[in-house]
Motif scaffolding. Structure first.
Motif, PDB file in Angstrom:
ATOM      1  N   PRO A  64      39.182 130.585  70.075  1.00 19.10           N
ATOM      2  CA  PRO A  64      40.489 129.962  70.309  1.00 19.10           C
ATOM      3  C   PRO A  64      41.295 130.611  71.435  1.00 19.10           C
ATOM      4  CG  PRO A  64      40.456 131.192  68.245  1.00 19.10           C
ATOM      5  CD  PRO A  64      39.046 131.100  68.707  1.00 19.10           C
ATOM      6  N   ASP A  65      41.020 131.890  71.716  1.00 20.18           N
ATOM      7  CA  ASP A  65      41.775 132.582  72.765  1.00 20.18           C
ATOM      8  C   ASP A  65      40.964 132.697  74.054  1.00 20.18           C
ATOM      9  OD1 ASP A  65      39.851 134.327  71.827  1.00 20.18           O
ATOM     10  OD2 ASP A  65      41.122 136.104  72.028  1.00 20.18           O
ATOM     11  N   LEU A  66      40.114 131.706  74.324  1.00 16.62           N
ATOM     12  CA  LEU A  66      39.168 131.805  75.441  1.00 16.62           C
ATOM     13  C   LEU A  66      39.886 132.004  76.780  1.00 16.62           C
ATOM     14  CD1 LEU A  66      36.287 131.660  76.512  1.00 16.62           C
ATOM     15  CD2 LEU A  66      36.514 129.173  76.593  1.00 16.62           C
ATOM     16  N   LEU A  67      40.962 131.265  77.012  1.00 19.40           N
ATOM     17  CA  LEU A  67      41.654 131.361  78.301  1.00 19.40           C
ATOM     18  C   LEU A  67      42.247 132.749  78.499  1.00 19.40           C
ATOM     19  CD1 LEU A  67      43.418 127.875  78.533  1.00 19.40           C
ATOM     20  CD2 LEU A  67      41.302 128.643  79.637  1.00 19.40           C
ATOM     21  N   VAL A  68      42.774 133.334  77.437  1.00 15.42           N
ATOM     22  CA  VAL A  68      43.320 134.695  77.524  1.00 15.42           C
ATOM     23  C   VAL A  68      42.185 135.699  77.679  1.00 15.42           C
ATOM     24  CG1 VAL A  68      44.634 136.482  76.319  1.00 15.42           C
ATOM     25  CG2 VAL A  68      45.363 134.084  76.187  1.00 15.42           C
ATOM     26  N   ALA A  69      41.115 135.524  76.883  1.00 17.45           N
ATOM     27  CA  ALA A  69      39.990 136.457  76.938  1.00 17.45           C
ATOM     28  C   ALA A  69      39.350 136.483  78.316  1.00 17.45           C
ATOM     29  CB  ALA A  69      38.945 136.076  75.889  1.00 17.45           C
TER      30      ALA A  69
END
Length: 210
Positions: free
Chosen positions: A48-53
């Protein structure tokens, strides 16, 4: 006909048909990526946090490491598909360098008390199950393509096919995986990909025999 003569003859035939065999392998790898991507999107889902990761060094390093292994596996597959193909060991230099850098960075920046938790991670069991399952279809596709070639070492060819399927699956699983530590990756991803490598060797010994 002596064995060496037979291998030489097959090598000449493989040279004449190298392009079709290469195309089959390329198509199989493209389809393998499509299968693994479909399982990622439809079954296990991206984190779910792919863009941040994607803005963090650890995630980028994890994905870059696996991507270089995919490139290495492709080169190894094309080499082993020929009867007298020589494995280009140089393709492993960059993945090894990235691995050494990543582990060194973790050991230098993390307290020793954290090593164990970062190695075990949060989803090691899911990793061990997911990568082989995502790699099953790619392994079948790659093995089918390799049957058109004439590898002289069938177990080795099968092992590399299993390795290729494993790293392709590992790349797409990495988009789901929330454990970005290289200590985690080098442990659990390696075990999962190693299982596919062993399975590929066992299958290749029978399926790729000529």
């Amino acid at each position: 006909m002596k064995t060496d003569d037979l291998i030489a003859a097959l090598s000449r035939d493989a040279t004449l048909t190298e392009a079709p065999v290469g195309k089959r392998l390329t198509l199989a790898l493209a389809m393998s990526a499509a299968v693994a991507f479909a399982l990622l999107m439809l079954v296990i889902k991206p984190r779910p946090d792919l863009l941040v990761a994607a803005t963090t060094m650890l995630f980028d390093l994890k994905m870059l490491l696996i991507a270089t292994l995919v490139v290495a596996a492709i080169a190894l597959l094309h080499a082993v598909a020929r009867p007298e193909g020589h494995l280009p060991k140089a393709v492993l230099i960059l993945p090894v360098a990235l691995l050494v850098f990543g582990i060194g960075h973790e050991l230098a920046t993390q307290a020793p008390a954290n090593y164990g938790s970062r190695l075990v991670g949060r989803n090691w069991a899911f990793c061990l199950v997911s990568i082989p399952l995502m790699a099953a279809g790619p392994l079948a596709l790659i093995m089918t393509a390799m049957r058109a070639s004439a590898p002289s070492q069938t177990a080795l060819a099968g092992a590399i096919a299993g390795f290729a399927a494993g790293v392709v699956a590992g790349f797409f699983y990495g988009i789901h995986c929330i454990d970005d530590s290289l200590l985690f990756v080098v442990t659990w991803y390696t075990i999962a990909i190693g299982l596919m490598t062993l399975l590929g060797a066992a299958i290749g010994r029978r399926v790729l025999a000529w």
